[in-house]
Write a protein that holds these residues in place. Structure first.
Motif, mmCIF file in Angstrom:
data_model
loop_
_atom_site.group_PDB
_atom_site.id
_atom_site.type_symbol
_atom_site.label_atom_id
_atom_site.label_comp_id
_atom_site.label_asym_id
_atom_site.label_seq_id
_atom_site.Cartn_x
_atom_site.Cartn_y
_atom_site.Cartn_z
ATOM 1 N N ARG A 9 0.853 -1.276 0.021
ATOM 2 C CA ARG A 9 0.050 -0.082 0.145
ATOM 3 C C ARG A 9 0.981 1.056 -0.049
ATOM 4 O O ARG A 9 1.980 1.127 0.493
ATOM 5 N N GLU A 10 0.467 2.358 -0.509
ATOM 6 C CA GLU A 10 1.275 3.611 -0.550
ATOM 7 C C GLU A 10 1.462 4.164 0.771
ATOM 8 O O GLU A 10 0.479 3.921 1.736
ATOM 9 N N GLU A 11 2.401 4.863 0.854
ATOM 10 C CA GLU A 11 2.886 5.323 2.239
ATOM 11 C C GLU A 11 2.500 6.938 2.435
ATOM 12 O O GLU A 11 2.505 7.429 3.417
ATOM 13 N N GLY A 12 2.238 7.478 1.272
ATOM 14 C CA GLY A 12 1.689 8.827 1.300
ATOM 15 C C GLY A 12 0.427 9.004 0.386
ATOM 16 O O GLY A 12 -0.351 8.309 0.247
ATOM 17 N N PHE A 13 0.453 10.400 -0.243
ATOM 18 C CA PHE A 13 -0.702 10.613 -1.050
ATOM 19 C C PHE A 13 -0.452 10.089 -2.368
ATOM 20 O O PHE A 13 -1.519 9.926 -3.127
ATOM 21 N N ILE A 14 0.687 9.894 -2.919
ATOM 22 C CA ILE A 14 0.990 9.271 -4.422
ATOM 23 C C ILE A 14 1.065 7.879 -4.406
ATOM 24 O O ILE A 14 1.874 7.393 -3.514
ATOM 25 N N SER A 15 0.517 7.081 -5.424
ATOM 26 C CA SER A 15 0.479 5.772 -5.521
ATOM 27 C C SER A 15 1.326 5.258 -6.515
ATOM 28 O O SER A 15 1.525 3.874 -6.653
ATOM 29 N N ILE A 16 1.994 6.023 -7.256
ATOM 30 C CA ILE A 16 2.757 5.468 -8.445
ATOM 31 C C ILE A 16 3.993 4.629 -7.694
ATOM 32 O O ILE A 16 4.653 4.801 -7.004
ATOM 33 N N PHE A 17 4.134 3.466 -8.183
ATOM 34 C CA PHE A 17 4.901 2.400 -7.718
ATOM 35 C C PHE A 17 6.258 1.967 -8.886
ATOM 36 O O PHE A 17 5.952 1.976 -9.795
ATOM 37 N N TYR A 18 7.473 1.958 -8.392
ATOM 38 C CA TYR A 18 8.426 1.623 -9.101
ATOM 39 C C TYR A 18 9.236 0.340 -8.504
ATOM 40 O O TYR A 18 9.383 0.298 -7.119
#
Length: 339
Positions: A79-88
């Protein structure tokens, strides 16, 4: 020219950092924020990166929204740790031959051909920092250009999947059309003032055209009862289907495809590419399908409503019944409040 452009980008980034402080950066604060506050924080990030890179904010929002849907659909993604969900992937961020897959030094990441960049001037390129993550993708997009064709080409090179390109492009069109991120509302597909009935029929056996399961919920109503969009989205498909008859397909901002089948016809002005809101009439209940174009009357009139989730690799159906019940309850509650 390139050095001058880079200098201007760094200067603008520095000015934004100074002018926007203090900022909310801790991931756990999102749990304490309202949905409106989260939308505002995301929009601030999108618009900041638009100012720095000239990449339109709705392009960035579209990619981020698509990636958010992938995080929900792919169990191996955190799961994303902040506001932005873009995963690398760590190898993509730090570099494929970088011995340190958790490298956050912009210089060594660059030396190993990683894509991770420092987006806020703190000397660290972290795949969990919202500004670093968003700036990295914005920088990737700006290398291709700033119009729709450039956007599509950039997305194809990145995702190598036409369906992903189509979904993200649709998200961008929706955000550009409405100019806001606050697009989470839903509507029940049949207006409450009409007679209708339904039960959970997902997974039932179907025999016409070969053995298969029923991938949806049947909502029985009279001929020409209005059928409404259940979510904000873009019309992907409109026309005839051998099984579904006159049908329409709408993709929402959660990467979910909403399938409306057995219609008697379509609402005037609804075409492939149309942007719709919850409650917009898209067609009318009927009994079309199970044959060549125009076949009608092989079953009682009803709306077949299906939902299909995309996970970045494939698409599968899931039971729409719980969502329909939730939206129906909400519709009754809203109607009661108005009295």
């Amino acid at each position: 020219m390139k050095r001058a452009k880079r200098f201007l980008q760094i200067l603008m980034l520095t000015l934004f950092i100074i002018s926007s402080a203090p900022q909310i950066t801790l991931a756990n604060t999102t749990e304490e924020m309202s949905q409106e506050e989260i939308f505002n924080a995301r929009m601030e990030l999108y618009q900041k990166m638009e100012a720095i890179t000239q990449v339109p904010w709705h392009y960035l929002a579209a990619v981020d929204t698509y990636e958010r849907g992938l995080r929900r659909a792919q169990r191996d993604r955190p799961r994303e740790e902040g506001f932005i969900s873009i995963f690398y992937d760590p190898e993509i961020w730090a570099g494929p031959i970088n011995p340190n897959k958790e490298d956050t030094d912009p210089l060594s990441i660059s030396l190993f051909n990683g894509i991770g960049l420092d987006g806020n001037g703190d000397g660290v390129a972290s795949p969990t920092d919202d500004e670093d993550v968003l700036y990295t993708f914005a920088h990737y997009l700006e290398q291709y250009g700033f119009d729709e064709d450039d956007f599509r080409i950039a997305l194809w090179d990145y995702y190598q999947r036409e369906q992903s390109v189509s979904i993200i492009h649709g998200h961008a069109a929706v955000y550009e059309h409405f100019g806001t991120l606050d697009l989470d509302d839903h509507a029940f597909p049949i207006p409450l003032n009409y007679n209708y009935s339904y039960k959970n029929t997902w997974g039932d056996r179907r025999g016409w055209g070969g053995r298969r399961i029923h991938e949806g919920t049947d909502i029985f109503a009279g001929y020409n009862v209005p059928v409404r969009a259940t979510a904000y989205g873009k019309v992907e498909v409109k026309g005839w289907n051998m099984y579904g008859g006159w049908r329409i397909g709408i993709r929402d901002l959660d990467n979910v495809y909403h399938y409306y089948a057995h219609l008697s016809g379509f609402e005037k002005g609804i075409e492939e590419g149309s942007i719709v809101s919850p409650g917009d009439v898209v067609g009318y209940c009927g009994s079309s399908g199970y044959g060549k174009p125009g076949t009608q009357g092989k079953f009682p009139p009803h709306l077949h409503y299906g939902m299909y989730r995309d996970n970045g690799f494939t698409e599968w159906s899931f039971d729409p019944f719980p969502s329909l019940k939730q939206w129906e309850r909400k519709a009754y509650q809203d109607r009661k409040k108005k009295k």
